[in-house]
Every structure is written in C-alpha cells, then in structure tokens.
Scaffold this motif. Sequence first.
Motif, PDB file in Angstrom:
ATOM      1  N   HIS A  46      -1.845  12.592 -74.852  1.00  9.81           N
ATOM      2  CA  HIS A  46      -2.848  13.072 -73.897  1.00  9.81           C
ATOM      3  C   HIS A  46      -2.329  12.897 -72.459  1.00  9.81           C
ATOM      4  O   HIS A  46      -2.444  13.809 -71.633  1.00  9.81           O
ATOM      5  CB  HIS A  46      -4.166  12.325 -74.095  1.00  9.81           C
ATOM      6  CG  HIS A  46      -5.228  12.732 -73.135  1.00  9.81           C
ATOM      7  ND1 HIS A  46      -5.870  13.948 -73.205  1.00  9.81           N
ATOM      8  CD2 HIS A  46      -5.733  12.095 -72.051  1.00  9.81           C
ATOM      9  CE1 HIS A  46      -6.732  14.036 -72.203  1.00  9.81           C
ATOM     10  NE2 HIS A  46      -6.663  12.923 -71.491  1.00  9.81           N
ATOM     11  N   VAL A  47      -1.745  11.753 -72.186  1.00  7.66           N
ATOM     12  CA  VAL A  47      -1.170  11.503 -70.855  1.00  7.66           C
ATOM     13  C   VAL A  47      -0.028  12.478 -70.581  1.00  7.66           C
ATOM     14  O   VAL A  47       0.062  13.056 -69.484  1.00  7.66           O
ATOM     15  CB  VAL A  47      -0.686  10.040 -70.739  1.00  7.66           C
ATOM     16  CG1 VAL A  47       0.133   9.835 -69.470  1.00  7.66           C
ATOM     17  CG2 VAL A  47      -1.863   9.079 -70.784  1.00  7.66           C
ATOM     18  N   LEU A  48       0.836  12.671 -71.568  1.00  8.20           N
ATOM     19  CA  LEU A  48       1.978  13.570 -71.368  1.00  8.20           C
ATOM     20  C   LEU A  48       1.538  15.020 -71.242  1.00  8.20           C
ATOM     21  O   LEU A  48       2.174  15.793 -70.505  1.00  8.20           O
ATOM     22  CB  LEU A  48       2.994  13.378 -72.491  1.00  8.20           C
ATOM     23  CG  LEU A  48       3.613  11.974 -72.569  1.00  8.20           C
ATOM     24  CD1 LEU A  48       4.615  11.890 -73.709  1.00  8.20           C
ATOM     25  CD2 LEU A  48       4.231  11.550 -71.250  1.00  8.20           C
ATOM     26  N   ASP A  49       0.446  15.407 -71.896  1.00  3.65           N
ATOM     27  CA  ASP A  49      -0.119  16.757 -71.699  1.00  3.65           C
ATOM     28  C   ASP A  49      -0.493  16.963 -70.237  1.00  3.65           C
ATOM     29  O   ASP A  49      -0.178  17.998 -69.643  1.00  3.65           O
ATOM     30  CB  ASP A  49      -1.377  16.960 -72.553  1.00  3.65           C
ATOM     31  CG  ASP A  49      -1.106  17.115 -74.034  1.00  3.65           C
ATOM     32  OD1 ASP A  49       0.040  17.413 -74.419  1.00  3.65           O
ATOM     33  OD2 ASP A  49      -2.068  16.922 -74.820  1.00  3.65           O
ATOM     34  N   SER A  50      -1.168  15.979 -69.672  1.00  2.00           N
ATOM     35  CA  SER A  50      -1.589  16.074 -68.268  1.00  2.00           C
ATOM     36  C   SER A  50      -0.382  16.131 -67.338  1.00  2.00           C
ATOM     37  O   SER A  50      -0.350  16.906 -66.381  1.00  2.00           O
ATOM     38  CB  SER A  50      -2.478  14.888 -67.896  1.00  2.00           C
ATOM     39  OG  SER A  50      -3.667  14.922 -68.645  1.00  2.00           O
ATOM     40  N   PHE A  51       0.615  15.296 -67.620  1.00  2.00           N
ATOM     41  CA  PHE A  51       1.851  15.280 -66.829  1.00  2.00           C
ATOM     42  C   PHE A  51       2.535  16.647 -66.881  1.00  2.00           C
ATOM     43  O   PHE A  51       2.890  17.221 -65.838  1.00  2.00           O
ATOM     44  CB  PHE A  51       2.771  14.187 -67.360  1.00  2.00           C
ATOM     45  CG  PHE A  51       4.166  14.194 -66.783  1.00  2.00           C
ATOM     46  CD1 PHE A  51       4.377  13.963 -65.432  1.00  2.00           C
ATOM     47  CD2 PHE A  51       5.265  14.400 -67.602  1.00  2.00           C
ATOM     48  CE1 PHE A  51       5.666  13.953 -64.903  1.00  2.00           C
ATOM     49  CE2 PHE A  51       6.545  14.386 -67.092  1.00  2.00           C
ATOM     50  CZ  PHE A  51       6.751  14.163 -65.735  1.00  2.00           C
ATOM     51  N   GLU A  52       2.686  17.189 -68.075  1.00  2.00           N
ATOM     52  CA  GLU A  52       3.360  18.479 -68.225  1.00  2.00           C
ATOM     53  C   GLU A  52       2.605  19.602 -67.520  1.00  2.00           C
ATOM     54  O   GLU A  52       3.223  20.540 -67.010  1.00  2.00           O
ATOM     55  CB  GLU A  52       3.541  18.809 -69.702  1.00  2.00           C
ATOM     56  CG  GLU A  52       4.570  17.937 -70.374  1.00  2.00           C
ATOM     57  CD  GLU A  52       4.656  18.142 -71.867  1.00  2.00           C
ATOM     58  OE1 GLU A  52       3.924  18.995 -72.421  1.00  2.00           O
ATOM     59  OE2 GLU A  52       5.466  17.437 -72.498  1.00  2.00           O
ATOM     60  N   ALA A  53       1.295  19.512 -67.468  1.00  2.00           N
ATOM     61  CA  ALA A  53       0.498  20.535 -66.783  1.00  2.00           C
ATOM     62  C   ALA A  53       0.768  20.538 -65.284  1.00  2.00           C
ATOM     63  O   ALA A  53       0.574  21.561 -64.621  1.00  2.00           O
ATOM     64  CB  ALA A  53      -0.987  20.312 -67.051  1.00  2.00           C
ATOM     65  N   GLU A  54       1.218  19.426 -64.753  1.00  2.00           N
ATOM     66  CA  GLU A  54       1.499  19.323 -63.312  1.00  2.00           C
ATOM     67  C   GLU A  54       2.934  19.698 -62.947  1.00  2.00           C
ATOM     68  O   GLU A  54       3.246  19.814 -61.760  1.00  2.00           O
ATOM     69  CB  GLU A  54       1.233  17.897 -62.833  1.00  2.00           C
ATOM     70  CG  GLU A  54      -0.230  17.501 -62.873  1.00  2.00           C
ATOM     71  CD  GLU A  54      -0.479  16.223 -62.119  1.00  2.00           C
ATOM     72  OE1 GLU A  54      -0.574  16.290 -60.869  1.00  2.00           O
ATOM     73  OE2 GLU A  54      -0.561  15.169 -62.776  1.00  2.00           O
ATOM     74  N   LEU A  55       3.786  19.900 -63.926  1.00  2.00           N
ATOM     75  CA  LEU A  55       5.200  20.132 -63.641  1.00  2.00           C
ATOM     76  C   LEU A  55       5.538  21.490 -63.022  1.00  2.00           C
ATOM     77  O   LEU A  55       6.382  21.544 -62.128  1.00  2.00           O
ATOM     78  CB  LEU A  55       6.022  19.931 -64.925  1.00  2.00           C
ATOM     79  CG  LEU A  55       6.096  18.491 -65.425  1.00  2.00           C
ATOM     80  CD1 LEU A  55       6.794  18.454 -66.786  1.00  2.00           C
ATOM     81  CD2 LEU A  55       6.791  17.590 -64.424  1.00  2.00           C
TER      82      LEU A  55
END
Length: 131
Positions: A46-55
């Motif tokens: 879930h955290v990495l999903d959010s991170f990837e959305a910001e890339l």
Amino acid sequence: MAKRPTTNWREDVAQEAEALAAGALDPEYACMGALFPEALLVATDHVLDSFEAELPGLGGAGDARVFAVVERVVLALNAVDDVHCGYETDEREQLCGYIDEALTEHDVDVVALTSRHGLGRYELTDKWRNW
C-alpha cells in the motif's frame, strides 16, 4: 520497472511453502511465513503504491519535491514497521535500493541530488528512516 521488495518476499514465502509441502524442509527451520506475514506485505505494498503514484514527473522536479516524496514513503514505511516490526537488515537494504532504483527509473539523478545536499547516494532515506 524496479522490482518491489514485497515481490521477492512473497516469492521466498512461496518457495518455503513448496519445500515444506514436498518434505524437503523440516518445519522447524521454516521462517519465511513468520518473517513476512501477509499483513506486513499488504501494508508495505500500500505504501509502495502511493510512492509509485508520485513518481511520474519527478525527473524534472526540484530537489524539495523529490525529498518530500522520499520523506513521505519513508515515514509511511516507518509506520508499517512500527506495527509489524518486519524490516530487518536485508529488508531495509531492499527497500532503500527499491526507492533509489524507482527514482532513477523516473529520471531522478539520485547521485546528483544527494551530492547537492552533502549526502552519499545511500543516505537518501537516512534523515527520516527508523527501520
């Protein structure tokens, strides 16, 4: 795309389960399921999903914006680790490597970014990281 650490961890759990089922591993030595419970994997994803959305678009962003994205992912991973106590040395290295690789794939020059701020490349997450 950078391979998520959680993908590796799930593969390790599955391989161990197969070895157990085949009788190739003594249950006394099985540890992957305990090291990587599904709740930890889901929370980390879930955290990495959010991170990837910001890339997307970070390659042209200023340092402050890139550092803000790194801070958010690290603080969120801190929260996951606080609940699950799941990030040991190898997991920490994989998470930091993943963050670095994902940023690099989105045209962020991590070496230049950290250098401009008096940091080594592998100190990118240190300011916020508790795990």
